[in-house]
Design a protein around this motif. Sequence first.
Motif, PDB file in Angstrom:
ATOM      1  N   TYR A   1      -8.060   2.979   2.484  1.00  0.00           N
ATOM      2  CA  TYR A   1      -7.928   2.485   1.112  1.00  0.00           C
ATOM      3  C   TYR A   1      -9.278   1.913   0.679  1.00  0.00           C
ATOM      4  CZ  TYR A   1      -2.910   2.818   1.939  1.00  0.00           C
ATOM      5  OH  TYR A   1      -1.651   3.280   2.238  1.00  0.00           O
TER       6      TYR A   1
ATOM      7  N   LYS B   1      -8.829  14.911   1.330  1.00  0.00           N
ATOM      8  CA  LYS B   1      -9.472  16.098   0.798  1.00  0.00           C
ATOM      9  C   LYS B   1      -9.189  17.321   1.663  1.00  0.00           C
ATOM     10  CE  LYS B   1     -11.219  13.801  -2.527  1.00  0.00           C
ATOM     11  NZ  LYS B   1     -10.763  14.013  -3.910  1.00  0.00           N
TER      12      LYS B   1
ATOM     13  N   HIS C   1       0.808  -1.212   0.000  1.00  0.00           N
ATOM     14  CA  HIS C   1       0.000   0.000   0.000  1.00  0.00           C
ATOM     15  C   HIS C   1       0.845   1.267   0.000  1.00  0.00           C
ATOM     16  CE1 HIS C   1       0.816  -1.368   4.097  1.00  0.00           C
ATOM     17  NE2 HIS C   1       0.891  -0.100   4.414  1.00  0.00           N
TER      18      HIS C   1
ATOM     19  N   GLU D   1      -4.225   4.854   7.408  1.00  0.00           N
ATOM     20  CA  GLU D   1      -4.666   5.461   6.144  1.00  0.00           C
ATOM     21  C   GLU D   1      -5.749   4.599   5.510  1.00  0.00           C
ATOM     22  OE1 GLU D   1      -2.601   7.617   2.245  1.00  0.00           O
ATOM     23  OE2 GLU D   1      -1.422   6.331   3.581  1.00  0.00           O
TER      24      GLU D   1
ATOM     25  N   ASP E   1      -0.060   5.212  -5.937  1.00  0.00           N
ATOM     26  CA  ASP E   1      -0.363   6.609  -6.246  1.00  0.00           C
ATOM     27  C   ASP E   1      -1.787   6.912  -5.793  1.00  0.00           C
ATOM     28  OD1 ASP E   1       2.120   6.990  -7.430  1.00  0.00           O
ATOM     29  OD2 ASP E   1       1.402   6.312  -9.391  1.00  0.00           O
ATOM     30  N   CYS E   2      -2.042   8.162  -5.499  1.00  0.00           N
ATOM     31  CA  CYS E   2      -3.370   8.553  -5.035  1.00  0.00           C
ATOM     32  C   CYS E   2      -4.376   8.576  -6.183  1.00  0.00           C
ATOM     33  CB  CYS E   2      -3.316   9.933  -4.372  1.00  0.00           C
ATOM     34  SG  CYS E   2      -2.444   9.934  -2.792  1.00  0.00           S
ATOM     35  N   ASP E   3      -5.611   8.240  -5.875  1.00  0.00           N
ATOM     36  CA  ASP E   3      -6.749   8.342  -6.796  1.00  0.00           C
ATOM     37  C   ASP E   3      -6.565   7.532  -8.075  1.00  0.00           C
ATOM     38  OD1 ASP E   3      -7.809  10.002  -4.903  1.00  0.00           O
ATOM     39  OD2 ASP E   3      -7.427  11.866  -6.003  1.00  0.00           O
ATOM     40  N   GLN E   4      -5.895   6.390  -7.974  1.00  0.00           N
ATOM     41  CA  GLN E   4      -5.725   5.507  -9.115  1.00  0.00           C
ATOM     42  C   GLN E   4      -5.984   4.069  -8.687  1.00  0.00           C
ATOM     43  OE1 GLN E   4      -5.189   6.418 -12.294  1.00  0.00           O
ATOM     44  NE2 GLN E   4      -5.202   8.567 -11.660  1.00  0.00           N
TER      45      GLN E   4
ATOM     46  N   ARG F   1      -5.915   4.325  -3.300  1.00  0.00           N
ATOM     47  CA  ARG F   1      -5.536   5.174  -2.172  1.00  0.00           C
ATOM     48  C   ARG F   1      -6.109   6.561  -2.422  1.00  0.00           C
ATOM     49  NH1 ARG F   1       0.780   6.677  -0.894  1.00  0.00           N
ATOM     50  NH2 ARG F   1       0.487   7.753   1.104  1.00  0.00           N
ATOM     51  N   PRO F   2      -7.271   6.892  -1.825  1.00  0.00           N
ATOM     52  CA  PRO F   2      -7.867   8.209  -2.094  1.00  0.00           C
ATOM     53  C   PRO F   2      -7.035   9.321  -1.466  1.00  0.00           C
ATOM     54  CG  PRO F   2      -9.129   7.045  -0.424  1.00  0.00           C
ATOM     55  CD  PRO F   2      -8.082   6.083  -0.898  1.00  0.00           C
ATOM     56  N   LYS F   3      -6.931  10.388  -2.229  1.00  0.00           N
ATOM     57  CA  LYS F   3      -6.170  11.542  -1.740  1.00  0.00           C
ATOM     58  C   LYS F   3      -6.963  12.228  -0.629  1.00  0.00           C
ATOM     59  CE  LYS F   3      -4.302  14.106  -4.840  1.00  0.00           C
ATOM     60  NZ  LYS F   3      -4.181  15.080  -5.964  1.00  0.00           N
TER      61      LYS F   3
END
Length: 491
Positions: free
Chosen positions: A303, A326, A9, A301, A13-16, A322-324
């Motif tokens: 996921y 906000k 994890h 974190e 990369d974030c949001d992918q 892995r959401p960025k």
Amino acid sequence: MGTESVNWHSVLDCDQWVALPVAGQRPSARYKHAAVVADEKLYIVGGSRNGRYLSDVQAFDLKNLSWSTIKVSTTLESEIFPAVSGHSMVKWGNKLLLLGGHSKDTSDNVTVRFIDLESHVCGTLEATGKVPEARGGQSVSLVGSKLIMFGGEDKKRRLMNDVHVLDLETLTWNVVETIQTPPAPRFDHTAAVHANRYLLIFGGCSHSIFFNDLHVLDLETLEWSQPEIQGDLVSPRAGHAGVSIDENWYIVGGGDNKSGALETLVMDMSKLVISTLTNVKGRDPLASEGLSVSSVLIDGEHYLVAFGGYNGKYSNEVFVMRPKPKDSKHPKIFQSPAAAAAAASVTAAYALAKSESLEFTTMDSKPKVDLSVEVNMIKGEKKTLESSVTEVKAVNSSLMEKLEECNGAHVDLSMELHSVKGQLASERSRCAELEAQIFDLQKMLSSMESIEQEVQTLRSEKSAIEHDMEVSVTDEKQGSGGGGVWRWIAG
């Protein structure tokens, strides 16, 4: 990202979305299953594949990325864990609770089953009260110690938009009597709860219409509203999956029986603003109906974990995102006057529940006449009625098309029947002619027998005449010689 690494994890990369490499054998591909994460394991129960309901329980270890099959035992020897699809599942204590779904079970009411995560014993919880009708494709949301069930499709394919509550402490069902206009009856929608007070319903479908609307039920006032969604335009969909993390509601997949939804959406539930997080390519397993999405907390974190689905092909892949995080420093809910007008009642409720985080116009303490709320409610009702009229028109159009097809088929069948009748009449006439010919031949055959007898008689007569002629000739010869002798003697 190696399969033996427990830190997979950390390199995401974030949001992918990323497909996880899996060690060992995967469970069978499926859709309309139920999924829950507990203790960093993704539990998958049931589902459907090629029209067959499944009854297995699978666990995916998110540390070592391996699948295992959970062998469940029952509390009663006569009881078996059912094959089920379109059901809901929530974690409650050390148990997984399964509600609703379609199966070969003949029960007329919703059954609540459990799986103990420690002993792997499964059984049925006997709930009392006003137990809802059996259904599948409903949504079930956990609020404190209560489960909120909305909508679904019963065994007779009747669509519902009712609300039921199961108190998990007393195992008692109750029907919720709501006010204002509820969502149109639907199934395969998704639901989320915000601030332990607001039930949000998004999308789903009837038998002919796919929805992209948002409805909010205030669980304190039991009032429905239909606020206008701000942000990106969202296509209608059903069979999508959703999971909420803090203020954000993540919505994945779904489709309209023609194509899958390619975008992963995120809705800020405090602002009712929706945006596209990422897109996948067509025919991607994430653009499927009947997939599941869950959230897991690893090293502090969050996921997202997605599994299964169907888009012309069944999937059994595991995807993670892995959401960025906000930025919370954004304009607050309903900054748009149009959005505020469409959801005035929800705005007021948010103001009461979270006044420190929401920015509204200061209200005058003096009483005054304000018809804006009533006007907005009427507008909302008008919009709902227009939506209902549109749905009815679409259903009517579909029925007219089917009627035209039936009329066309009737005309074709009538023409074919007329042609067959003509052929039948022709064959009957031909049969009559053949029968007449057969009768004539039979007469000719009987007359030939008498003719043959006459011929035989004539042959006999001919033979007798010929015999007589031969005798006469002989006699004549003999008579001719004797006469000479006598003449000689007489002479």
